[in-house]
Design a protein around this motif. Sequence first.
Motif, PDB file in Angstrom:
ATOM      1  N   THR A   1       0.837  -1.200   0.000  1.00 21.14           N
ATOM      2  CA  THR A   1       0.000   0.000   0.000  1.00 21.14           C
ATOM      3  C   THR A   1       0.870   1.248   0.000  1.00 21.14           C
ATOM      4  O   THR A   1       0.617   2.195  -0.754  1.00 21.14           O
ATOM      5  CB  THR A   1      -0.943  -0.002   1.220  1.00 21.14           C
ATOM      6  OG1 THR A   1      -1.741  -1.193   1.187  1.00 21.14           O
ATOM      7  CG2 THR A   1      -1.844   1.218   1.228  1.00 21.14           C
ATOM      8  N   ARG A   2       1.894   1.276   0.836  1.00 17.78           N
ATOM      9  CA  ARG A   2       2.799   2.426   0.895  1.00 17.78           C
ATOM     10  C   ARG A   2       3.444   2.693  -0.451  1.00 17.78           C
ATOM     11  O   ARG A   2       3.481   3.816  -0.936  1.00 17.78           O
ATOM     12  CB  ARG A   2       3.883   2.190   1.956  1.00 17.78           C
ATOM     13  CG  ARG A   2       4.867   3.356   2.108  1.00 17.78           C
ATOM     14  CD  ARG A   2       6.055   2.996   2.994  1.00 17.78           C
ATOM     15  NE  ARG A   2       6.788   1.827   2.541  1.00 17.78           N
ATOM     16  CZ  ARG A   2       7.631   1.808   1.503  1.00 17.78           C
ATOM     17  NH1 ARG A   2       7.846   2.900   0.797  1.00 17.78           N
ATOM     18  NH2 ARG A   2       8.268   0.701   1.160  1.00 17.78           N
ATOM     19  N   ARG A   3       3.933   1.624  -1.118  1.00 21.71           N
ATOM     20  CA  ARG A   3       4.573   1.784  -2.427  1.00 21.71           C
ATOM     21  C   ARG A   3       3.577   2.253  -3.479  1.00 21.71           C
ATOM     22  O   ARG A   3       3.921   3.063  -4.353  1.00 21.71           O
ATOM     23  CB  ARG A   3       5.234   0.468  -2.846  1.00 21.71           C
ATOM     24  CG  ARG A   3       6.459   0.176  -2.016  1.00 21.71           C
ATOM     25  CD  ARG A   3       7.306  -0.994  -2.484  1.00 21.71           C
ATOM     26  NE  ARG A   3       6.736  -1.855  -3.482  1.00 21.71           N
ATOM     27  CZ  ARG A   3       6.630  -3.170  -3.370  1.00 21.71           C
ATOM     28  NH1 ARG A   3       7.039  -3.790  -2.294  1.00 21.71           N
ATOM     29  NH2 ARG A   3       6.119  -3.883  -4.352  1.00 21.71           N
ATOM     30  N   CYS A   4       2.354   1.784  -3.414  1.00 20.13           N
ATOM     31  CA  CYS A   4       1.317   2.205  -4.365  1.00 20.13           C
ATOM     32  C   CYS A   4       1.050   3.702  -4.235  1.00 20.13           C
ATOM     33  O   CYS A   4       1.007   4.424  -5.231  1.00 20.13           O
ATOM     34  CB  CYS A   4       0.038   1.406  -4.115  1.00 20.13           C
ATOM     35  SG  CYS A   4      -1.341   1.880  -5.163  1.00 20.13           S
ATOM     36  N   VAL A   5       0.881   4.180  -2.998  1.00 21.11           N
ATOM     37  CA  VAL A   5       0.620   5.602  -2.769  1.00 21.11           C
ATOM     38  C   VAL A   5       1.823   6.434  -3.197  1.00 21.11           C
ATOM     39  O   VAL A   5       1.664   7.483  -3.841  1.00 21.11           O
ATOM     40  CB  VAL A   5       0.251   5.863  -1.291  1.00 21.11           C
ATOM     41  CG1 VAL A   5       0.194   7.349  -0.988  1.00 21.11           C
ATOM     42  CG2 VAL A   5      -1.083   5.201  -0.950  1.00 21.11           C
ATOM     43  N   GLU A   6       3.032   5.972  -2.885  1.00 22.53           N
ATOM     44  CA  GLU A   6       4.242   6.694  -3.302  1.00 22.53           C
ATOM     45  C   GLU A   6       4.316   6.792  -4.820  1.00 22.53           C
ATOM     46  O   GLU A   6       4.653   7.837  -5.370  1.00 22.53           O
ATOM     47  CB  GLU A   6       5.494   6.006  -2.764  1.00 22.53           C
ATOM     48  CG  GLU A   6       5.746   6.250  -1.306  1.00 22.53           C
ATOM     49  CD  GLU A   6       6.968   5.492  -0.797  1.00 22.53           C
ATOM     50  OE1 GLU A   6       7.686   4.851  -1.604  1.00 22.53           O
ATOM     51  OE2 GLU A   6       7.198   5.528   0.415  1.00 22.53           O
ATOM     52  N   HIS A   7       4.021   5.695  -5.493  1.00 18.69           N
ATOM     53  CA  HIS A   7       4.078   5.674  -6.950  1.00 18.69           C
ATOM     54  C   HIS A   7       3.069   6.672  -7.538  1.00 18.69           C
ATOM     55  O   HIS A   7       3.407   7.444  -8.437  1.00 18.69           O
ATOM     56  CB  HIS A   7       3.815   4.268  -7.478  1.00 18.69           C
ATOM     57  CG  HIS A   7       3.910   4.170  -8.962  1.00 18.69           C
ATOM     58  ND1 HIS A   7       5.100   4.123  -9.625  1.00 18.69           N
ATOM     59  CD2 HIS A   7       2.939   4.121  -9.905  1.00 18.69           C
ATOM     60  CE1 HIS A   7       4.877   4.051 -10.926  1.00 18.69           C
ATOM     61  NE2 HIS A   7       3.568   4.042 -11.128  1.00 18.69           N
ATOM     62  N   LEU A   8       1.849   6.640  -7.037  1.00 15.50           N
ATOM     63  CA  LEU A   8       0.835   7.583  -7.525  1.00 15.50           C
ATOM     64  C   LEU A   8       1.263   9.030  -7.283  1.00 15.50           C
ATOM     65  O   LEU A   8       1.067   9.895  -8.127  1.00 15.50           O
ATOM     66  CB  LEU A   8      -0.512   7.326  -6.853  1.00 15.50           C
ATOM     67  CG  LEU A   8      -1.281   6.106  -7.339  1.00 15.50           C
ATOM     68  CD1 LEU A   8      -2.486   5.860  -6.438  1.00 15.50           C
ATOM     69  CD2 LEU A   8      -1.727   6.289  -8.782  1.00 15.50           C
ATOM     70  N   SER A   9       1.862   9.289  -6.147  1.00 14.48           N
ATOM     71  CA  SER A   9       2.238  10.663  -5.815  1.00 14.48           C
ATOM     72  C   SER A   9       3.384  11.169  -6.681  1.00 14.48           C
ATOM     73  O   SER A   9       3.467  12.357  -6.970  1.00 14.48           O
ATOM     74  CB  SER A   9       2.588  10.800  -4.335  1.00 14.48           C
ATOM     75  OG  SER A   9       3.760  10.088  -4.030  1.00 14.48           O
ATOM     76  N   THR A  10       4.259  10.282  -7.135  1.00 19.58           N
ATOM     77  CA  THR A  10       5.384  10.723  -7.966  1.00 19.58           C
ATOM     78  C   THR A  10       5.044  10.729  -9.452  1.00 19.58           C
ATOM     79  O   THR A  10       5.663  11.464 -10.210  1.00 19.58           O
ATOM     80  CB  THR A  10       6.631   9.839  -7.748  1.00 19.58           C
ATOM     81  OG1 THR A  10       6.318   8.492  -8.080  1.00 19.58           O
ATOM     82  CG2 THR A  10       7.121   9.931  -6.316  1.00 19.58           C
ATOM     83  N   LYS A  11       4.077   9.946  -9.873  1.00 17.67           N
ATOM     84  CA  LYS A  11       3.762   9.828 -11.299  1.00 17.67           C
ATOM     85  C   LYS A  11       2.605  10.698 -11.765  1.00 17.67           C
ATOM     86  O   LYS A  11       2.483  10.984 -12.945  1.00 17.67           O
ATOM     87  CB  LYS A  11       3.451   8.368 -11.664  1.00 17.67           C
ATOM     88  CG  LYS A  11       4.590   7.417 -11.404  1.00 17.67           C
ATOM     89  CD  LYS A  11       5.790   7.759 -12.242  1.00 17.67           C
ATOM     90  CE  LYS A  11       6.930   6.803 -11.970  1.00 17.67           C
ATOM     91  NZ  LYS A  11       8.153   7.171 -12.636  1.00 17.67           N
ATOM     92  N   SER A  12       1.756  11.119 -10.849  1.00 18.15           N
ATOM     93  CA  SER A  12       0.572  11.876 -11.255  1.00 18.15           C
ATOM     94  C   SER A  12       0.901  13.344 -11.480  1.00 18.15           C
ATOM     95  O   SER A  12       1.588  13.975 -10.680  1.00 18.15           O
ATOM     96  CB  SER A  12      -0.517  11.768 -10.193  1.00 18.15           C
ATOM     97  OG  SER A  12      -1.622  12.550 -10.575  1.00 18.15           O
ATOM     98  N   GLU A  13       0.380  13.876 -12.559  1.00 18.93           N
ATOM     99  CA  GLU A  13       0.496  15.308 -12.817  1.00 18.93           C
ATOM    100  C   GLU A  13      -0.724  16.042 -12.267  1.00 18.93           C
ATOM    101  O   GLU A  13      -0.778  17.263 -12.296  1.00 18.93           O
ATOM    102  CB  GLU A  13       0.637  15.559 -14.318  1.00 18.93           C
ATOM    103  CG  GLU A  13       1.925  14.995 -14.877  1.00 18.93           C
ATOM    104  CD  GLU A  13       2.061  15.207 -16.371  1.00 18.93           C
ATOM    105  OE1 GLU A  13       1.301  15.999 -16.941  1.00 18.93           O
ATOM    106  OE2 GLU A  13       2.942  14.567 -16.958  1.00 18.93           O
ATOM    107  N   LEU A  14      -1.694  15.287 -11.781  1.00 20.82           N
ATOM    108  CA  LEU A  14      -2.914  15.860 -11.205  1.00 20.82           C
ATOM    109  C   LEU A  14      -2.842  15.798  -9.683  1.00 20.82           C
ATOM    110  O   LEU A  14      -2.252  14.877  -9.124  1.00 20.82           O
ATOM    111  CB  LEU A  14      -4.142  15.056 -11.642  1.00 20.82           C
ATOM    112  CG  LEU A  14      -4.450  14.997 -13.120  1.00 20.82           C
ATOM    113  CD1 LEU A  14      -5.582  14.006 -13.370  1.00 20.82           C
ATOM    114  CD2 LEU A  14      -4.822  16.368 -13.632  1.00 20.82           C
ATOM    115  N   PRO A  15      -3.466  16.757  -9.013  1.00 21.62           N
ATOM    116  CA  PRO A  15      -3.599  16.622  -7.568  1.00 21.62           C
ATOM    117  C   PRO A  15      -4.593  15.491  -7.273  1.00 21.62           C
ATOM    118  O   PRO A  15      -5.665  15.444  -7.875  1.00 21.62           O
ATOM    119  CB  PRO A  15      -4.127  17.977  -7.104  1.00 21.62           C
ATOM    120  CG  PRO A  15      -4.519  18.729  -8.319  1.00 21.62           C
ATOM    121  CD  PRO A  15      -4.008  18.003  -9.512  1.00 21.62           C
TER     122      PRO A  15
END
Length: 71
Positions: free
Chosen positions: A30-44
């Motif tokens: 779960t932690r890695r998933c959230v980290e990945h989304l936070s670094t890859k998303s250009e949207l808030p």
Amino acid sequence: MRIEERMVGPSGKERAAVVIPVKDIGDDITRRCVEHLSTKSELPLRIILVESSGQEFSFGRSINAGIRTAE
């Protein structure tokens, strides 16, 4: 059922809601998933983690609980 929200990505008034049903909010996957989304998303993003497991687990109920939280 436990629900936790995390705001990630660039600052912005409008955020896209992402509902993720998980077995354990505190686990490494779960932690890695959230980290990945936070670094890859250009949207808030507003990430809504819905923890549910065992006999209580229902994918539909988890998604619906996350959507209700997002509203």
